[in-house]
Design a protein around this motif. Structure first.
Motif, PDB file in Angstrom:
ATOM      1  N   THR A  35       0.827  -1.198   0.000  1.00  0.00           N
ATOM      2  CA  THR A  35       0.000   0.000   0.000  1.00  0.00           C
ATOM      3  C   THR A  35       0.869   1.258   0.000  1.00  0.00           C
ATOM      4  O   THR A  35       2.088   1.188   0.182  1.00  0.00           O
ATOM      5  CB  THR A  35      -0.933   0.033   1.226  1.00  0.00           C
ATOM      6  OG1 THR A  35      -0.175   0.382   2.400  1.00  0.00           O
ATOM      7  CG2 THR A  35      -1.599  -1.323   1.443  1.00  0.00           C
ATOM      8  N   SER A  36       0.222   2.378  -0.171  1.00  0.00           N
ATOM      9  CA  SER A  36       0.940   3.650  -0.157  1.00  0.00           C
ATOM     10  C   SER A  36       1.463   3.998   1.231  1.00  0.00           C
ATOM     11  O   SER A  36       2.271   4.913   1.372  1.00  0.00           O
ATOM     12  CB  SER A  36       0.025   4.776  -0.657  1.00  0.00           C
ATOM     13  OG  SER A  36      -1.195   4.795   0.057  1.00  0.00           O
ATOM     14  N   LYS A  37       1.055   3.255   2.249  1.00  0.00           N
ATOM     15  CA  LYS A  37       1.529   3.472   3.615  1.00  0.00           C
ATOM     16  C   LYS A  37       2.496   2.385   4.076  1.00  0.00           C
ATOM     17  O   LYS A  37       3.077   2.477   5.152  1.00  0.00           O
ATOM     18  CB  LYS A  37       0.346   3.526   4.584  1.00  0.00           C
ATOM     19  CG  LYS A  37      -0.614   4.681   4.351  1.00  0.00           C
ATOM     20  CD  LYS A  37       0.031   6.023   4.664  1.00  0.00           C
ATOM     21  CE  LYS A  37      -0.972   7.160   4.539  1.00  0.00           C
ATOM     22  NZ  LYS A  37      -0.350   8.488   4.839  1.00  0.00           N
ATOM     23  N   GLY A  38       2.664   1.340   3.275  1.00  0.00           N
ATOM     24  CA  GLY A  38       3.539   0.235   3.660  1.00  0.00           C
ATOM     25  C   GLY A  38       2.919  -1.110   3.325  1.00  0.00           C
ATOM     26  O   GLY A  38       1.826  -1.185   2.741  1.00  0.00           O
ATOM     27  N   ASN A  39       3.597  -2.175   3.712  1.00  0.00           N
ATOM     28  CA  ASN A  39       3.149  -3.533   3.380  1.00  0.00           C
ATOM     29  C   ASN A  39       2.271  -4.131   4.483  1.00  0.00           C
ATOM     30  O   ASN A  39       2.539  -3.971   5.674  1.00  0.00           O
ATOM     31  CB  ASN A  39       4.339  -4.453   3.145  1.00  0.00           C
ATOM     32  CG  ASN A  39       5.082  -4.130   1.858  1.00  0.00           C
ATOM     33  OD1 ASN A  39       4.557  -3.427   0.991  1.00  0.00           O
ATOM     34  ND2 ASN A  39       6.293  -4.638   1.721  1.00  0.00           N
ATOM     35  N   ASP A  96      -7.151 -15.382  -8.414  1.00  0.00           N
ATOM     36  CA  ASP A  96      -7.345 -15.173  -9.852  1.00  0.00           C
ATOM     37  C   ASP A  96      -7.293 -13.684 -10.190  1.00  0.00           C
ATOM     38  O   ASP A  96      -6.653 -13.277 -11.158  1.00  0.00           O
ATOM     39  CB  ASP A  96      -8.681 -15.776 -10.281  1.00  0.00           C
ATOM     40  CG  ASP A  96      -8.951 -15.583 -11.774  1.00  0.00           C
ATOM     41  OD1 ASP A  96      -8.158 -16.095 -12.587  1.00  0.00           O
ATOM     42  OD2 ASP A  96      -9.946 -14.921 -12.112  1.00  0.00           O
ATOM     43  N   LEU A  97      -7.953 -12.871  -9.363  1.00  0.00           N
ATOM     44  CA  LEU A  97      -7.953 -11.424  -9.604  1.00  0.00           C
ATOM     45  C   LEU A  97      -6.565 -10.829  -9.381  1.00  0.00           C
ATOM     46  O   LEU A  97      -6.174  -9.887 -10.073  1.00  0.00           O
ATOM     47  CB  LEU A  97      -8.981 -10.742  -8.697  1.00  0.00           C
ATOM     48  CG  LEU A  97     -10.452 -11.046  -9.027  1.00  0.00           C
ATOM     49  CD1 LEU A  97     -11.377 -10.419  -7.987  1.00  0.00           C
ATOM     50  CD2 LEU A  97     -10.815 -10.523 -10.415  1.00  0.00           C
ATOM     51  N   CYS A  98      -5.823 -11.381  -8.418  1.00  0.00           N
ATOM     52  CA  CYS A  98      -4.452 -10.907  -8.192  1.00  0.00           C
ATOM     53  C   CYS A  98      -3.600 -11.140  -9.438  1.00  0.00           C
ATOM     54  O   CYS A  98      -2.838 -10.267  -9.858  1.00  0.00           O
ATOM     55  CB  CYS A  98      -3.826 -11.635  -7.002  1.00  0.00           C
ATOM     56  SG  CYS A  98      -4.430 -11.094  -5.382  1.00  0.00           S
ATOM     57  N   GLN A  99      -3.707 -12.328 -10.028  1.00  0.00           N
ATOM     58  CA  GLN A  99      -2.930 -12.651 -11.219  1.00  0.00           C
ATOM     59  C   GLN A  99      -3.325 -11.783 -12.409  1.00  0.00           C
ATOM     60  O   GLN A  99      -2.512 -11.546 -13.312  1.00  0.00           O
ATOM     61  CB  GLN A  99      -3.092 -14.128 -11.549  1.00  0.00           C
ATOM     62  CG  GLN A  99      -2.491 -15.054 -10.495  1.00  0.00           C
ATOM     63  CD  GLN A  99      -2.786 -16.518 -10.757  1.00  0.00           C
ATOM     64  OE1 GLN A  99      -3.613 -16.849 -11.606  1.00  0.00           O
ATOM     65  NE2 GLN A  99      -2.115 -17.395 -10.037  1.00  0.00           N
ATOM     66  N   LYS A 100      -4.556 -11.305 -12.414  1.00  0.00           N
ATOM     67  CA  LYS A 100      -5.027 -10.432 -13.494  1.00  0.00           C
ATOM     68  C   LYS A 100      -4.727  -8.959 -13.228  1.00  0.00           C
ATOM     69  O   LYS A 100      -5.047  -8.106 -14.046  1.00  0.00           O
ATOM     70  CB  LYS A 100      -6.529 -10.621 -13.695  1.00  0.00           C
ATOM     71  CG  LYS A 100      -6.918 -11.995 -14.216  1.00  0.00           C
ATOM     72  CD  LYS A 100      -8.424 -12.144 -14.341  1.00  0.00           C
ATOM     73  CE  LYS A 100      -8.802 -13.517 -14.890  1.00  0.00           C
ATOM     74  NZ  LYS A 100     -10.276 -13.695 -14.980  1.00  0.00           N
ATOM     75  N   GLY A 101      -4.120  -8.679 -12.057  1.00  0.00           N
ATOM     76  CA  GLY A 101      -3.772  -7.296 -11.730  1.00  0.00           C
ATOM     77  C   GLY A 101      -4.941  -6.437 -11.294  1.00  0.00           C
ATOM     78  O   GLY A 101      -4.881  -5.204 -11.363  1.00  0.00           O
ATOM     79  N   ILE A 157      -0.963  -0.473  -4.025  1.00  0.00           N
ATOM     80  CA  ILE A 157      -0.127  -0.316  -5.210  1.00  0.00           C
ATOM     81  C   ILE A 157      -0.133  -1.615  -6.022  1.00  0.00           C
ATOM     82  O   ILE A 157      -0.364  -1.614  -7.225  1.00  0.00           O
ATOM     83  CB  ILE A 157       1.319   0.076  -4.810  1.00  0.00           C
ATOM     84  CG1 ILE A 157       1.296   1.407  -4.049  1.00  0.00           C
ATOM     85  CG2 ILE A 157       2.210   0.143  -6.050  1.00  0.00           C
ATOM     86  CD1 ILE A 157       2.634   1.789  -3.455  1.00  0.00           C
ATOM     87  N   ASN A 158       0.117  -2.721  -5.356  1.00  0.00           N
ATOM     88  CA  ASN A 158       0.038  -4.043  -5.990  1.00  0.00           C
ATOM     89  C   ASN A 158      -0.048  -5.120  -4.902  1.00  0.00           C
ATOM     90  O   ASN A 158       0.040  -4.811  -3.712  1.00  0.00           O
ATOM     91  CB  ASN A 158       1.225  -4.317  -6.935  1.00  0.00           C
ATOM     92  CG  ASN A 158       2.553  -4.196  -6.227  1.00  0.00           C
ATOM     93  OD1 ASN A 158       2.684  -4.481  -5.046  1.00  0.00           O
ATOM     94  ND2 ASN A 158       3.579  -3.791  -6.964  1.00  0.00           N
ATOM     95  N   VAL A 159      -0.231  -6.351  -5.335  1.00  0.00           N
ATOM     96  CA  VAL A 159      -0.337  -7.484  -4.405  1.00  0.00           C
ATOM     97  C   VAL A 159       0.685  -8.530  -4.831  1.00  0.00           C
ATOM     98  O   VAL A 159       0.759  -8.912  -5.998  1.00  0.00           O
ATOM     99  CB  VAL A 159      -1.756  -8.093  -4.405  1.00  0.00           C
ATOM    100  CG1 VAL A 159      -1.820  -9.290  -3.464  1.00  0.00           C
ATOM    101  CG2 VAL A 159      -2.796  -7.049  -4.001  1.00  0.00           C
ATOM    102  N   ILE A 160       1.448  -9.018  -3.853  1.00  0.00           N
ATOM    103  CA  ILE A 160       2.442 -10.059  -4.087  1.00  0.00           C
ATOM    104  C   ILE A 160       1.971 -11.333  -3.398  1.00  0.00           C
ATOM    105  O   ILE A 160       1.712 -11.332  -2.198  1.00  0.00           O
ATOM    106  CB  ILE A 160       3.823  -9.642  -3.566  1.00  0.00           C
ATOM    107  CG1 ILE A 160       4.290  -8.343  -4.222  1.00  0.00           C
ATOM    108  CG2 ILE A 160       4.850 -10.756  -3.795  1.00  0.00           C
ATOM    109  CD1 ILE A 160       5.539  -7.758  -3.609  1.00  0.00           C
TER     110      ILE A 160
END
Length: 235
Positions: free
Chosen positions: A86-90, A109-114, A227-230
Motif C-alpha cells: 500500500t501507499s503506507k507500507g506492506n 485469480d484477480l491478483c494474477q489479473k492485476g 499499489i500491488n499485491v504479491i
C-alpha cells in the motif's frame, strides 16, 4: 572314352547320398532353431501383455483411490499469503484456503489479473473498517455506518474480529469484488460479509491508514490505496 569301373561308380553314388543327408540335417536343425525363436517371442509377448494389463489396472485403481489426495495437494500448492503493498507500507495477509476456498480462488485469480493494482481505499471508518475497491457503493457505506452505531450491542465471533480481510460481494463482474480490512470487531448480522484472511504483519500500517483525514462521508482527503499485491507460498 575311358570306361568307369563299377567300384568307382559305387563310391561316387555313396558320396552324393552322404552330401544329401547332411543337407537335410542342416535344414531340420535350422528349422528347429527358428521354431524355438518363434515360441520364445510368442511367450515373451504374452508375458509382457499380461504384465502391462495388470500394471494399468493397478495404476487406474491407484489414481481412482487418490483423487482426493491429488485435489488436496493442488489446493495446498496455492499461495497461502498475500502481501498488500500500500501507499503506507506492506500488509501481510494469511489466506483461509480451507475455510473460504472459493473466495480465496477468486481473490488469487484477480491478483494474477492485476485487479488490485492501484485499488484505492475509498472509505475509512475509524475504529471499524477500511473499504477498498474500484467502484464505490454509497448504499453499502450507509449500511456499514448504520451497523457501526450498534455494533457493540450485536454479537461477534472470532472470524469477525479486528484486522481481518474480507469482501462484501462475489459476482461475475470483477469490479464488484471489493476488499475491506476490519480495525475492530464487527457484527455477525450481515450474512453478505465473507472473511477470507487475517493480517499477520503490518497491523501498524492498517492503523496508519485508519488515521488518515476523511470528510464527513468517510472518504480520505488524500489518496491512499493498494499499489500491488504479491502472492507468496511461505513467508
Amino acid at each position: 572314352m575311358a570306361r568307369i569301373k563299377p567300384q568307382a561308380l559305387l563310391i561316387q553314388s555313396k558320396k552324393k547320398k552322404g552330401s544329401t543327408r547332411i543337407s537335410v540335417t542342416t535344414i531340420l536343425f535350422c528349422s528347429l532353431i527358428v521354431l524355438l525363436i518363434l515360441l520364445s517371442l510368442i511367450t515373451t509377448y504374452k508375458h509382457w501383455s499380461q504384465s502391462r494389463s495388470r500394471g494399468e489396472t493397478r495404476t487406474g485403481l491407484s489414481n481412482f483411490e487418490n483423487v482426493d489426495e491429488i485435489a488436496d495437494s493442488k489446493k495446498y500448492d496455492l499461495p497461502g499469503y498475500a502481501v498488500l503493498n500500500t501507499s503506507k507500507g506492506n500488509i501481510t495477509i494469511e489466506l483461509f484456503k480451507d475455510g473460504s476456498p472459493e473466495i480465496v480462488d477468486k481473490f488469487l485469480d484477480l491478483c494474477q489479473k492485476g485487479h488490485f493494482k492501484g485499488m484505492p481505499f475509498h472509505h475509512v471508518i475509524k475504529n471499524y473498517v477500511i473499504l477498498g475497491g474500484h467502484s464505490q457503493d454509497s448504499g453499502g457505506i450507509e449500511d456499514w455506518t448504520s451497523k457501526r452505531k450498534f455494533h457493540r450491542q450485536l454479537p461477534t465471533s472470532p472470524k469477525h474480529e479486528a484486522f481481518m480481510l474480507g469482501t462484501t460481494k462475489i459476482k461475475e463482474d470483477s469490479k464488484a469484488f471489493q476488499l475491506f480490512i476490519t480495525t475492530a470487531p464487527i457484527p455477525d448480522s450481515n450474512d453478505k460479509l465473507y472473511m477470507f484472511g487475517r493480517v499477520i504483519k503490518g497491523v501498524d500500517v492498517v492503523q496508519e491508514i485508519e488515521e488518515v483525514d476523511t470528510d464527513t462521508h468517510y472518504r480520505p482527503k488524500s489518496p491512499v490505496g493498494i499499489i500491488n499485491v504479491i502472492l507468496q507460498q511461505v513467508i
